[in-house]
Design a protein around this motif. Structure first.
Motif, PDB file in Angstrom:
ATOM      1  N   LYS A 143      30.600  42.655  47.770  1.00  0.00           N
ATOM      2  CA  LYS A 143      30.792  42.858  49.209  1.00  0.00           C
ATOM      3  C   LYS A 143      32.105  43.578  49.535  1.00  0.00           C
ATOM      4  CE  LYS A 143      28.200  38.635  50.095  1.00  0.00           C
ATOM      5  NZ  LYS A 143      28.396  37.195  50.183  1.00  0.00           N
ATOM      6  N   GLY A 144      32.346  44.678  48.832  1.00  0.00           N
ATOM      7  CA  GLY A 144      33.536  45.472  49.125  1.00  0.00           C
ATOM      8  C   GLY A 144      34.835  44.877  48.629  1.00  0.00           C
ATOM      9  N   LYS A 145      34.759  43.747  47.915  1.00  0.00           N
ATOM     10  CA  LYS A 145      35.968  43.142  47.339  1.00  0.00           C
ATOM     11  C   LYS A 145      35.893  43.287  45.820  1.00  0.00           C
ATOM     12  CE  LYS A 145      37.313  40.955  51.266  1.00  0.00           C
ATOM     13  NZ  LYS A 145      38.639  40.833  51.858  1.00  0.00           N
ATOM     14  N   TYR A 146      37.053  43.447  45.187  1.00  0.00           N
ATOM     15  CA  TYR A 146      37.100  43.584  43.735  1.00  0.00           C
ATOM     16  C   TYR A 146      37.974  42.488  43.125  1.00  0.00           C
ATOM     17  CZ  TYR A 146      35.400  48.194  45.014  1.00  0.00           C
ATOM     18  OH  TYR A 146      34.664  49.214  45.544  1.00  0.00           O
ATOM     19  N   VAL A 147      37.494  41.896  42.038  1.00  0.00           N
ATOM     20  CA  VAL A 147      38.316  40.943  41.293  1.00  0.00           C
ATOM     21  C   VAL A 147      38.417  41.416  39.852  1.00  0.00           C
ATOM     22  CG1 VAL A 147      38.518  38.572  40.434  1.00  0.00           C
ATOM     23  CG2 VAL A 147      37.687  38.971  42.751  1.00  0.00           C
ATOM     24  N   ILE A 148      39.650  41.557  39.374  1.00  0.00           N
ATOM     25  CA  ILE A 148      39.875  41.927  37.978  1.00  0.00           C
ATOM     26  C   ILE A 148      40.495  40.721  37.287  1.00  0.00           C
ATOM     27  CG2 ILE A 148      41.274  43.381  36.446  1.00  0.00           C
ATOM     28  CD1 ILE A 148      40.928  45.628  38.512  1.00  0.00           C
ATOM     29  N   SER A 149      39.833  40.252  36.231  1.00  0.00           N
ATOM     30  CA  SER A 149      40.333  39.084  35.510  1.00  0.00           C
ATOM     31  C   SER A 149      40.864  39.534  34.149  1.00  0.00           C
ATOM     32  CB  SER A 149      39.179  38.086  35.362  1.00  0.00           C
ATOM     33  OG  SER A 149      39.483  37.116  34.398  1.00  0.00           O
ATOM     34  N   LEU A 150      42.109  39.170  33.861  1.00  0.00           N
ATOM     35  CA  LEU A 150      42.761  39.606  32.619  1.00  0.00           C
ATOM     36  C   LEU A 150      43.267  38.392  31.845  1.00  0.00           C
ATOM     37  CD1 LEU A 150      45.026  42.393  34.201  1.00  0.00           C
ATOM     38  CD2 LEU A 150      42.845  42.741  33.047  1.00  0.00           C
TER      39      LEU A 150
END
Lengths: 416, 416
Positions: A143-150
């Motif tokens: 929904k137009g949001k980005y999550v980057i998990s590192l």
């Protein structure tokens, strides 16, 4: 502008066991490419607390970068939290399984079930390649949001961000025509904040919606341009325009137009001039040499030096006359000058540079309080010397002494 | 347990310009006295964002420690935010005004209106004395919740916390009979994580509600005891009980029972044995000497050393035979051994210690890849040497080399 937040996960951060260097590094990198960081936070290895913080941060940001909690042990729960958060489920990624299988076989270790689980990736997440570790990064778009998990290991963060994530974020920013701020630092030396402000004539007309911050430190005033534009292209033009103005007004005080450390600036100057240097250090115990050689390729200009902590070593090994130490003390302009001259001659360097002082917390006197540091630089023509009195802790006195010595040499070489 | 949160305020944190060392330091200190840190966060210099984050954090914590935003310039708004948050108003604190007046007159500067405003303190806040700076700390108590507001300068944070705030927090914790966790780290070396776990026989019976974490690093496994008690007294007893168990099982692998750096442990050992040391460094360029002399009082045992970055300096100044460098190279066991022997003799030290290696990113060969580092220690009887191959960046290779050299010497002295 792409609003971003950064979340670090791990009990070790909350109990203050480790310094969270990841957040600072990520904030710096994504700010440089045009993100606006809204909030940076850290929570423990707790399912509900992580979920609640993701909620809060996604509410104020378009992009959330999470570090930590991707390891193979029971307290690493980030992957499960994200899976649940995005109504996703884990599937085995065969390419990644192959990668860690090879990694383990190279080390001659059997791949355990626990490590094999590192290849389970949420179905709808994109895998971000991790050259070094066993956990990949993951990108979730929803929904137009980005999550980057590192992962939490700094080297792995740098690696995944540089190889994969920064490019992706740049593309997202490029695809939007939203307003952008680009930052750039210009380092000056040898001019006071207020004099520099007068010289630059900063006004509404120059800045518009952009900003210019004056960041004074013991070593000079850093100028931070925050260039505003309706898109990346405009912001870049604004940056160039403001930068040109600053350079035209204050060229002689600028020692670097890029975000460079003093040791890098020094290295470039010495390389350009084809000069070699040698150091003689007392209270800094080797920090000056360590800082100069932190730059790759420094062997082209750094020959070596001596850590002359005791007076015997200053006299018997470096060759400082015992009369100087008897008359003026080891912490004196005369001793600093002799140290720089002796090391230059001893190592056959073009330039000798020395530091001698009282780092504390003990050893101060009313005439020479803790924090008193003498510096000298000697070349084929002359010996220059200086004294500073730094305050605060032993650590800071030593750090400032090193930076001041390098800056003193930069200024001297700059005038050549 | 007193639940606490830490909030740092400042745009410079969000753009990644500075490393937020305050949060780590505060987290460590308040954890040690029995607080449980729930969340650490950073927001910019924005009225609404600060207010909203204070709300969020006070919702999950009894104690909130805030750093930053107390300076005299327009972007410092923390005092106003807190004043509004607690329905308070500013009044001039005459004691503090006198303090900063004296401070300025000592420096020969006129106290400006802007600086005079630093003496305005919210009526219902308690002033926390700040030895160094112009902004005092402030303590707000409201409905069983406590807010401590501190300046952003790390030295001022340490000073106010140590002189004033930690005592107050301890008293609050002491006055409650709530459950507490106390942490303690025990550093081991020379034993693998799994072997140590087997040796310690950690089980339910040993731990109860307490925890024991294994924290492996390149230098050894650190054990973190988290001792649980219904109050401070019980937690202290638990801590002693678990600590005694660990010592009884793994005494010979413990190099420190306190949170000490390797250079502190080394310093204590050298002082106890009455031995002096000298260093010879190649790829670390002075970092080993710098690390050893980071300990106050190190002049008792550290005489000095040489930074022998170029081969000429190794041969002509330190005295390594050119035949060794011709036959084996400067990065070799033979060269490391000669370096440690030469520096010991040259500086008349009891122990000589050397490092020579390839820090990278260039200079590696198939036989000696980047990260290959040789170490040697020489005393009156013998020369010991070792080789390690570290991976990752230049910075990390050098840092690991230094820690490994010190650890090697610690182990050697430990066996005496």
């Amino acid at each position: 502008m792409l609003n971003a937040s950064i979340l670090s996960i791990g009990d070790e951060i909350l109990i203050g066991q480790i310094q969270n260097t990841n957040s600072k590094w990520i904030a710096e990198k994504i700010t440089q490419i045009g993100c606006s960081v809204k909030k940076i936070s850290s929570v423990g290895d707790n399912y509900n607390e992580i979920t609640s913080e993701i909620d809060t941060l996604l509410n104020i940001s378009d992009l959330l970068i999470i570090t930590g909690g991707l390891g193979p042990t029971h307290d690493d729960i980030t992957k499960q939290v994200l899976c649940d958060y995005f109504n996703d489920y884990l599937v085995e990624n065969s390419e990644w399984l192959e990668k860690i299988r090879k990694q383990f076989s190279r080390r001659g270790i059997q791949l355990s079930k626990r490590n094999q689980e590192q290849a389970l990736i949420p179905k709808n997440a994109k895998l971000l390649y991790n050259e070094i570790g066993t956990a990949p990064g993951m990108l979730f778009a929803n929904k137009g949001k980005y999550v980057i998990s590192l992962p939490g290991v700094p080297q792995e963060v740098y690696c995944i961000m540089q190889d994969e994530a920064l490019k992706f974020i740049s593309d997202v920013i490029g695809a939007t025509s939203e307003d952008t701020i680009l930052y750039k630092n210009i380092q000056t030396a040898g001019i006071a904040e207020s004099t520099l402000a007068d010289l630059l004539q900063v006004d509404e007309k120059l800045l518009g919606k952009s900003t210019l911050a004056f960041l004074p430190s013991f070593a000079g005033v850093k100028l931070r341009i925050g260039a505003f534009g309706n898109n990346q292209f405009e912001a870049k033009n604004e940056l160039e325009r403001i930068k040109s103005h600053i350079i035209s007004k204050a060229k002689q005080f600028i020692i670097s137009e890029d975000e460079k450390s003093y040791s890098q600036i020094l290295g470039e100057l010495l390389t350009r001039l084809g000069k070699t240097i040698a150091v003689a250090e007392s209270c800094t115990g080797g920090m000056l040499g360590a800082e100069i050689t932190s730059v790759s390729g420094s062997s082209k200009y750094f020959l070596g030096g001596m850590q002359t902590y005791s007076n015997d070593v200053k006299i018997n090994n470096l060759g400082v006359s015992s009369a100087i130490i008897d008359s003026y003390g080891a912490v004196s302009r005369e001793c600093a000058e002799a140290m720089s001259e002796c090391i230059r001659e001893k190592l056959q360097a073009d330039i000798g540079i020395s530091i001698t002082g009282i780092a504390g917390p003990e050893g101060g006197t009313p005439e020479k309080p803790v924090g008193t540091v003498y510096f000298a630089i000697s070349d084929e023509n002359k010996t220059y010397s200086d004294v500073k009195v730094f305050s605060n802790s032993r650590e800071i006195v030593r750090e400032r002494a090193v930076q001041n010595a390098i800056l003193m040499l930069i200024k001297l070489l700059h005038s050549k």
